[in-house]
Scaffold this motif. Structure first.
Motif, PDB file in Angstrom:
ATOM      1  N   CYS A 145       0.918  -0.636   0.067  1.00 45.50           N
ATOM      2  CA  CYS A 145      -0.345   0.143  -0.093  1.00 45.50           C
ATOM      3  C   CYS A 145       0.765   1.133  -0.210  1.00 45.50           C
ATOM      4  CB  CYS A 145      -0.869  -0.127   1.522  1.00 45.50           C
ATOM      5  SG  CYS A 145       0.099   0.471   2.905  1.00 45.50           S
ATOM      6  N   GLY A 146      -0.255   2.339  -0.609  1.00 38.89           N
ATOM      7  CA  GLY A 146       0.840   3.731  -0.088  1.00 38.89           C
ATOM      8  C   GLY A 146       1.479   3.802   0.947  1.00 38.89           C
ATOM      9  N   SER A 147       0.932   3.291   2.342  1.00 38.46           N
ATOM     10  CA  SER A 147       1.558   4.440   3.943  1.00 38.46           C
ATOM     11  C   SER A 147       2.904   3.287   3.829  1.00 38.46           C
ATOM     12  CB  SER A 147       0.116   3.254   4.179  1.00 38.46           C
ATOM     13  OG  SER A 147      -0.663   4.849   4.391  1.00 38.46           O
ATOM     14  N   CYS A 148       3.146   1.992   2.643  1.00 37.17           N
ATOM     15  CA  CYS A 148       3.981   0.989   3.267  1.00 37.17           C
ATOM     16  C   CYS A 148       5.548   1.432   1.833  1.00 37.17           C
ATOM     17  CB  CYS A 148       3.658  -0.258   3.873  1.00 37.17           C
ATOM     18  SG  CYS A 148       2.961  -0.337   5.296  1.00 37.17           S
ATOM     19  N   TYR A 149       4.764   1.763   1.209  1.00 39.57           N
ATOM     20  CA  TYR A 149       5.996   1.464   0.011  1.00 39.57           C
ATOM     21  C   TYR A 149       6.435   2.534  -0.358  1.00 39.57           C
ATOM     22  CZ  TYR A 149       7.730   0.433  -4.878  1.00 39.57           C
ATOM     23  OH  TYR A 149       8.429   0.617  -6.390  1.00 39.57           O
ATOM     24  N   GLU A 150       7.696   2.542   0.672  1.00 34.90           N
ATOM     25  CA  GLU A 150       8.993   3.876   0.554  1.00 34.90           C
ATOM     26  C   GLU A 150       9.893   4.265  -0.462  1.00 34.90           C
ATOM     27  OE1 GLU A 150      11.472   5.857   4.696  1.00 34.90           O
ATOM     28  OE2 GLU A 150      11.711   3.618   3.965  1.00 34.90           O
ATOM     29  N   VAL A 151       9.803   4.981  -0.829  1.00 39.40           N
ATOM     30  CA  VAL A 151      11.165   5.277  -2.455  1.00 39.40           C
ATOM     31  C   VAL A 151      11.697   6.771  -1.605  1.00 39.40           C
ATOM     32  CG1 VAL A 151       9.306   3.766  -3.590  1.00 39.40           C
ATOM     33  CG2 VAL A 151       9.498   6.394  -3.519  1.00 39.40           C
ATOM     34  N   PRO A 152      13.093   6.576  -2.301  1.00 43.86           N
ATOM     35  CA  PRO A 152      13.859   7.830  -2.776  1.00 43.86           C
ATOM     36  C   PRO A 152      12.789   9.225  -2.701  1.00 43.86           C
ATOM     37  CG  PRO A 152      14.750   6.704  -3.206  1.00 43.86           C
ATOM     38  CD  PRO A 152      13.288   5.240  -2.946  1.00 43.86           C
ATOM     39  N   ALA A 153      13.231  10.464  -2.446  1.00 44.59           N
ATOM     40  CA  ALA A 153      11.696  11.570  -2.989  1.00 44.59           C
ATOM     41  C   ALA A 153      12.429  11.616  -4.737  1.00 44.59           C
ATOM     42  CB  ALA A 153      12.436  12.969  -2.133  1.00 44.59           C
ATOM     43  N   ALA A 154      13.552  11.404  -4.338  1.00 54.37           N
ATOM     44  CA  ALA A 154      13.496  11.874  -6.478  1.00 54.37           C
ATOM     45  C   ALA A 154      12.685  10.555  -6.950  1.00 54.37           C
ATOM     46  CB  ALA A 154      15.318  11.491  -6.756  1.00 54.37           C
ATOM     47  N   ARG A 156      10.331   8.566  -6.347  1.00 54.28           N
ATOM     48  CA  ARG A 156       8.757   9.260  -5.923  1.00 54.28           C
ATOM     49  C   ARG A 156       7.986  10.575  -6.908  1.00 54.28           C
ATOM     50  NH1 ARG A 156       5.624  12.168  -0.061  1.00 54.28           N
ATOM     51  NH2 ARG A 156       7.345  14.279  -1.325  1.00 54.28           N
ATOM     52  N   ASP A 157       9.251  12.333  -7.408  1.00 53.90           N
ATOM     53  CA  ASP A 157       8.946  12.644  -7.204  1.00 53.90           C
ATOM     54  C   ASP A 157       8.800  11.999  -9.268  1.00 53.90           C
ATOM     55  OD1 ASP A 157       8.420  14.136  -6.159  1.00 53.90           O
ATOM     56  OD2 ASP A 157      10.715  15.278  -6.012  1.00 53.90           O
ATOM     57  N   SER A 166       0.256   8.336  -7.719  1.00 59.80           N
ATOM     58  CA  SER A 166       0.543   7.297  -7.182  1.00 59.80           C
ATOM     59  C   SER A 166       1.382   7.798  -6.295  1.00 59.80           C
ATOM     60  CB  SER A 166       2.007   7.076  -8.177  1.00 59.80           C
ATOM     61  OG  SER A 166       2.612   7.935  -9.064  1.00 59.80           O
ATOM     62  N   ARG A 167       1.476   9.267  -6.349  1.00 54.27           N
ATOM     63  CA  ARG A 167       2.055  10.502  -4.985  1.00 54.27           C
ATOM     64  C   ARG A 167       2.035   9.937  -3.894  1.00 54.27           C
ATOM     65  NH1 ARG A 167       5.545  15.250  -5.185  1.00 54.27           N
ATOM     66  NH2 ARG A 167       5.754  14.743  -6.479  1.00 54.27           N
ATOM     67  N   SER A 168       2.979   9.343  -3.048  1.00 49.57           N
ATOM     68  CA  SER A 168       2.010   9.589  -1.566  1.00 49.57           C
ATOM     69  C   SER A 168       2.952   9.478  -0.474  1.00 49.57           C
ATOM     70  CB  SER A 168       1.982   7.651  -1.198  1.00 49.57           C
ATOM     71  OG  SER A 168       0.894   7.178  -0.073  1.00 49.57           O
ATOM     72  N   ALA A 176       6.689   7.639  -0.301  1.00 48.91           N
ATOM     73  CA  ALA A 176       6.454   6.470  -1.158  1.00 48.91           C
ATOM     74  C   ALA A 176       5.138   7.148  -2.236  1.00 48.91           C
ATOM     75  CB  ALA A 176       5.212   6.083  -0.075  1.00 48.91           C
ATOM     76  N   LEU A 177       5.245   5.846  -2.891  1.00 49.83           N
ATOM     77  CA  LEU A 177       4.208   5.319  -4.176  1.00 49.83           C
ATOM     78  C   LEU A 177       3.144   4.513  -3.649  1.00 49.83           C
ATOM     79  CD1 LEU A 177       6.929   5.025  -6.649  1.00 49.83           C
ATOM     80  CD2 LEU A 177       5.512   6.756  -5.856  1.00 49.83           C
TER      81      LEU A 177
END
Length: 230
Positions: A145-154, A156-157, A166-168, A176-177
């Protein structure tokens, strides 16, 4: 039963969908005998021939009749042949199933972060419509889910620039995404109105595989779709 979260729609053909759980490992990394046993179990429970893809996180769509030889390299598989069970495998990515029971066409789609950005779901919708599908039903399977899928800020952007929905942000406040939100937005943009969200975050659900939770030890589950005569 090895298949769970089942659904069924009827038209000129009956279309059934289901999702496997942690009891079956259909992943490429599974030992050959384990994977074969899992696919045999799917065959028994569906009464259909299981067909898998060699998934590469792209947007290629292939059409199969079930007797095409080795698994095609693609991330969306389409058939108009009853008695063939298409599998989209995942361990946090989004398995998406598409169907039109009147036209007699179904698809299984694997949409991870790269596939979302590349537009694999819209590409699959376009292909099934080229084969006659009109009023599509879509199932969005369990995924991180979007509350668990951590990604680097770049990252995500980069993805959100292509699929803004998809921004989360994670529940702990980092970039996150939300892959599911992105897929649902792509389905809506492609004119698919009947979208059935199966629900469930893989990372938070112990009986579903999750790469984010388990790393290389994660197995793979699958969304499964097949057609039978009414």
């Amino acid at each position: 039963m090895s298949l769970r979260l089942r659904d069924r729609i009827e038209g000129d053909l009956v279309i059934e969908v289901a999702f496997t759980g942690a009891s079956l490992d259909v992943g490429d990394r599974a030992p050959a005998d384990v994977r074969r046993a899992a696919l045999d179990a799917v065959a028994v429970e569906t009464g259909a021939l299981p067909v898998v893809m060699h998934q590469v996180h792209g947007a290629t769509v292939s059409v199969t009749s079930g007797d095409d030889g080795p698994a095609p390299t693609c991330d969306a598989l389409v058939t108009t042949t009853p008695g063939v069970a298409l599998l989209a495998r995942a361990a946090d990515c989004v398995p998406v199933l598409l169907a039109d029971p009147v036209a007699g066409v179904v698809a299984a789609v694997h949409s991870g972060r790269p596939g979302l950005a590349a537009g694999v779901v819209p590409a699959a919708v376009e292909r099934v419509r080229a084969l006659g599908a009109a009023d599509l039903v879509a199932w969005v399977g369990p995924h991180v889910c979007g509350s668990c899928y951590e990604v680097p800020a770049a990252m995500r952007d980069e993805v959100a620039a292509l699929v803004p929905e998809s921004r989360s942000e994670t529940s702990w406040g980092t970039p996150a995404l939300d892959l599911g939100a992105g897929v649902r937005a792509q389905l809506a943009g492609a004119g698919v109105r009947d979208v059935r969200d199966v629900g469930g975050c893989t990372r938070e659900t112990p009986d579903l595989p999750s790469y984010r939770r388990d790393g290389d030890a994660a197995t793979r589950f699958a969304g499964v779709i097949w057609m039978v005569a009414p």
